[in-house]
Design a protein around this motif. Structure first.
Motif, PDB file in Angstrom:
ATOM      1  N   TYR A 233      42.760  17.192 -44.996  1.00  0.00           N
ATOM      2  CA  TYR A 233      42.260  17.769 -46.637  1.00  0.00           C
ATOM      3  C   TYR A 233      41.558  18.178 -46.274  1.00  0.00           C
ATOM      4  CZ  TYR A 233      40.223  16.613 -51.154  1.00  0.00           C
ATOM      5  OH  TYR A 233      39.595  16.580 -52.017  1.00  0.00           O
ATOM      6  N   LYS A 234      40.232  18.021 -45.366  1.00  0.00           N
ATOM      7  CA  LYS A 234      39.212  19.321 -45.540  1.00  0.00           C
ATOM      8  C   LYS A 234      39.571  20.429 -45.225  1.00  0.00           C
ATOM      9  CE  LYS A 234      36.310  15.838 -42.785  1.00  0.00           C
ATOM     10  NZ  LYS A 234      35.877  15.372 -41.730  1.00  0.00           N
ATOM     11  N   GLN A 235      40.677  20.884 -44.481  1.00  0.00           N
ATOM     12  CA  GLN A 235      41.322  22.082 -43.599  1.00  0.00           C
ATOM     13  C   GLN A 235      41.763  22.869 -45.715  1.00  0.00           C
ATOM     14  OE1 GLN A 235      44.338  22.327 -41.048  1.00  0.00           O
ATOM     15  NE2 GLN A 235      42.763  21.872 -39.782  1.00  0.00           N
ATOM     16  N   LYS A 236      42.147  21.765 -46.267  1.00  0.00           N
ATOM     17  CA  LYS A 236      42.483  22.350 -47.643  1.00  0.00           C
ATOM     18  C   LYS A 236      41.810  22.741 -48.433  1.00  0.00           C
ATOM     19  CE  LYS A 236      47.570  20.061 -48.057  1.00  0.00           C
ATOM     20  NZ  LYS A 236      47.858  18.651 -48.334  1.00  0.00           N
ATOM     21  N   GLN A 237      40.357  21.919 -48.245  1.00  0.00           N
ATOM     22  CA  GLN A 237      39.800  21.616 -49.330  1.00  0.00           C
ATOM     23  C   GLN A 237      38.403  23.194 -48.929  1.00  0.00           C
ATOM     24  OE1 GLN A 237      36.362  17.540 -48.991  1.00  0.00           O
ATOM     25  NE2 GLN A 237      35.044  19.666 -48.182  1.00  0.00           N
ATOM     26  N   GLN A 238      38.147  23.219 -48.173  1.00  0.00           N
ATOM     27  CA  GLN A 238      37.938  24.452 -47.086  1.00  0.00           C
ATOM     28  C   GLN A 238      38.280  26.223 -47.769  1.00  0.00           C
ATOM     29  OE1 GLN A 238      37.006  24.580 -43.277  1.00  0.00           O
ATOM     30  NE2 GLN A 238      35.163  23.134 -43.631  1.00  0.00           N
ATOM     31  N   GLN A 239      39.249  25.759 -47.461  1.00  0.00           N
ATOM     32  CA  GLN A 239      40.324  26.880 -48.858  1.00  0.00           C
ATOM     33  C   GLN A 239      40.037  27.102 -49.904  1.00  0.00           C
ATOM     34  OE1 GLN A 239      44.956  27.004 -47.607  1.00  0.00           O
ATOM     35  NE2 GLN A 239      44.518  28.788 -49.274  1.00  0.00           N
ATOM     36  N   LYS A 240      40.206  25.848 -51.094  1.00  0.00           N
ATOM     37  CA  LYS A 240      39.424  25.958 -52.226  1.00  0.00           C
ATOM     38  C   LYS A 240      38.277  26.120 -52.283  1.00  0.00           C
ATOM     39  CE  LYS A 240      43.699  24.291 -54.096  1.00  0.00           C
ATOM     40  NZ  LYS A 240      44.560  25.295 -55.102  1.00  0.00           N
ATOM     41  N   ILE A 241      37.431  25.603 -51.504  1.00  0.00           N
ATOM     42  CA  ILE A 241      35.626  26.181 -51.500  1.00  0.00           C
ATOM     43  C   ILE A 241      35.636  27.397 -50.835  1.00  0.00           C
ATOM     44  CG2 ILE A 241      33.925  25.103 -51.403  1.00  0.00           C
ATOM     45  CD1 ILE A 241      35.076  22.804 -51.177  1.00  0.00           C
ATOM     46  N   THR A 242      36.190  28.154 -50.236  1.00  0.00           N
ATOM     47  CA  THR A 242      36.122  29.346 -49.923  1.00  0.00           C
ATOM     48  C   THR A 242      36.432  30.774 -51.100  1.00  0.00           C
ATOM     49  OG1 THR A 242      36.480  28.618 -47.359  1.00  0.00           O
ATOM     50  CG2 THR A 242      37.030  31.125 -48.118  1.00  0.00           C
ATOM     51  N   GLU A 243      37.339  29.793 -50.887  1.00  0.00           N
ATOM     52  CA  GLU A 243      37.834  31.262 -52.599  1.00  0.00           C
ATOM     53  C   GLU A 243      36.965  31.009 -54.056  1.00  0.00           C
ATOM     54  OE1 GLU A 243      41.748  29.467 -53.799  1.00  0.00           O
ATOM     55  OE2 GLU A 243      42.733  30.216 -52.232  1.00  0.00           O
ATOM     56  N   ALA A 244      36.276  30.302 -54.494  1.00  0.00           N
ATOM     57  CA  ALA A 244      35.311  29.852 -55.955  1.00  0.00           C
ATOM     58  C   ALA A 244      34.053  30.388 -55.531  1.00  0.00           C
ATOM     59  CB  ALA A 244      35.824  28.126 -55.832  1.00  0.00           C
ATOM     60  N   ILE A 245      33.507  30.296 -53.900  1.00  0.00           N
ATOM     61  CA  ILE A 245      32.449  30.118 -53.287  1.00  0.00           C
ATOM     62  C   ILE A 245      31.654  31.665 -53.231  1.00  0.00           C
ATOM     63  CG2 ILE A 245      32.424  30.533 -51.416  1.00  0.00           C
ATOM     64  CD1 ILE A 245      30.137  28.363 -51.117  1.00  0.00           C
ATOM     65  N   ALA A 246      32.843  32.745 -53.386  1.00  0.00           N
ATOM     66  CA  ALA A 246      32.285  33.933 -52.776  1.00  0.00           C
ATOM     67  C   ALA A 246      33.107  34.612 -54.298  1.00  0.00           C
ATOM     68  CB  ALA A 246      34.494  34.784 -52.680  1.00  0.00           C
ATOM     69  N   LYS A 247      32.915  33.699 -55.094  1.00  0.00           N
ATOM     70  CA  LYS A 247      32.497  34.759 -56.771  1.00  0.00           C
ATOM     71  C   LYS A 247      31.100  34.271 -57.341  1.00  0.00           C
ATOM     72  CE  LYS A 247      37.051  32.685 -58.699  1.00  0.00           C
ATOM     73  NZ  LYS A 247      38.049  31.697 -58.902  1.00  0.00           N
ATOM     74  N   ALA A 248      31.044  32.947 -56.091  1.00  0.00           N
ATOM     75  CA  ALA A 248      29.696  31.864 -57.571  1.00  0.00           C
ATOM     76  C   ALA A 248      28.066  32.264 -57.393  1.00  0.00           C
ATOM     77  CB  ALA A 248      30.137  30.682 -56.754  1.00  0.00           C
TER      78      ALA A 248
END
Length: 374
Positions: A233-248
């Protein structure tokens, strides 16, 4: 019976009760003593307490004669020590302060730590974590807006268009939900991540986008607190957050697990992808922070990103924070003080039992016991 209210340590601006709450306690036939200067940082003079019937005393007098002592934080080594059989009520983070709890138990002090109350419907009126987190979420957005070098809302001007700020909030608990509402009021575009799918509806009702990750651990038996997740779950979580954080533009992190180090949500690789001028407000800094580089009670620049480590934003609004905290405490006191103003410790009550850490010369809370025996 005497309830004593201590002046907090120098870093704290709040007080356990404001005069309006003290007045309600006095009407229940309880004598209230307030340490000299206790309410000053919350905009309350000693005379305000006297006007509602309280007495102004020294710390020594309060420790000598009070049945119940109210102190948000544990008194430090320069303060008088509680007496045997005295009751002390506050927010003592016993899962991090196990040795102190053990010390108080050996002195036969009864300790109630309100951050350990069961997260039930009946406990909502006493929930100090929620009342203070509400303020922290609000202030986190305002503080970020002051630091951020751009507008929050979208503007259409003769000089060109200004795009709205993009805010990413990691954790949709009380602080996170208030942060969503505040950021939306300021005109930002808001995205939210939380390990609990059940909060999606609340997030969307506030006008934010919910980032979904499949496979979260069941939190239904965690009493309303966060739980640790699987590695997958943590790996999936990191992937999603990585995508969002680059735009934040603004990232507000609120994730904490009671008794454990705060989970790492923002990796060094994610930090490297963030835009210059962006801001991270890390509300979990007191337990290690949600980044590897967070420093508690410090603000600094890291590769062009401003990182604010602050777990005490509620103390930046001491008047209302004290008002809400004091009402929480008053509601809890009604469980252990009867109508005649006498002490009545009913350990058959799940809230009294749940908040009690030490009593009768021993540590009663099973989770604190586990920490002490590890």
């Amino acid at each position: 019976m005497i309830v004593g209210i201590l002046k907090e340590l120098s870093f704290e601006t709040r007080v356990s009760m404001l005069p309006e709450t003290v007045s309600a306690l006095i009407k229940k036939n309880v004598e209230v003593w307030v340490e000299r200067g206790a309410g000053e940082k919350a905009s309350c003079a000693d005379s305000d307490y006297v006007s509602v019937g309280a007495s102004i005393k020294s710390a020594v007098e309060i420790f000598q004669s009070s049945t119940i002592i109210l102190s948000i934080h544990p008194p430090d080594e320069t303060s008088p020590s509680p007496n045997p059989s005295q009751i002390i009520i506050g927010v003592f983070q016993p899962l991090y302060n196990g040795p102190l709890m053990d010390q108080w138990a050996k002195k036969n002090i009864t300790t109630f730590s309100l951050d350990m109350l069961p997260r039930t419907t009946r406990a909502q009126s006493m929930d100090v974590l929620s009342s203070q987190a509400n303020i922290a979420g609000y202030k986190a957005v305002l503080h970020a807006a002051n630091i951020f070098p751009k507008y929050f809302p979208m503007f259409m001007t003769a000089a060109g268009s200004i795009a709205p700020a993009k805010v990413l909030i990691l954790g949709a608990g009380v602080a996170g939900l208030q942060a969503i509402a505040t950021a939306k009021r300021l005109g930002a575009v808001v995205e939210v991540f939380d390990t609990r799918p059940a909060v999606k509806e609340e997030v969307m009702s506030l006008g934010a986008k919910f980032i979904e990750v499949d496979g979260a651990a069941d939190v239904s038996k965690a009493g309303g607190y966060a739980v640790e997740q699987t590695e997958e779950y943590k790996q999936k979580q990191q992937q999603k957050i990585t995508e969002a954080i680059a735009k934040a533009d603004i990232v507000i992190t609120t994730a904490q697990i009671p008794g454990k180090k705060a989970p790492l949500l923002i990796t060094d690789e994610m930090l490297a992808q963030m835009k210059k001028g962006s801001v991270i407000m890390d509300l979990a800094s007191a337990t290690g922070g949600n980044t590897n580089v967070t420093k508690n009670n410090e603000t600094f620049l890291h590769n062009g990103v401003t990182i604010v480590g602050n777990s005490s934003l509620q103390s930046t609004m001491p008047s209302d924070a004290s008002k809400m905290y004091g009402k929480n405490v008053l509601n809890f006191l009604q469980l252990i003080i009867d109508k005649e103003g006498k002490l009545n410790l009913n350990f058959e009550d799940d809230l009294v039992k749940g908040a009690c850490i030490t009593h009768g010369g021993e540590v009663l809370n099973s989770r604190v016991k586990e920490i002490l025996t590890d």
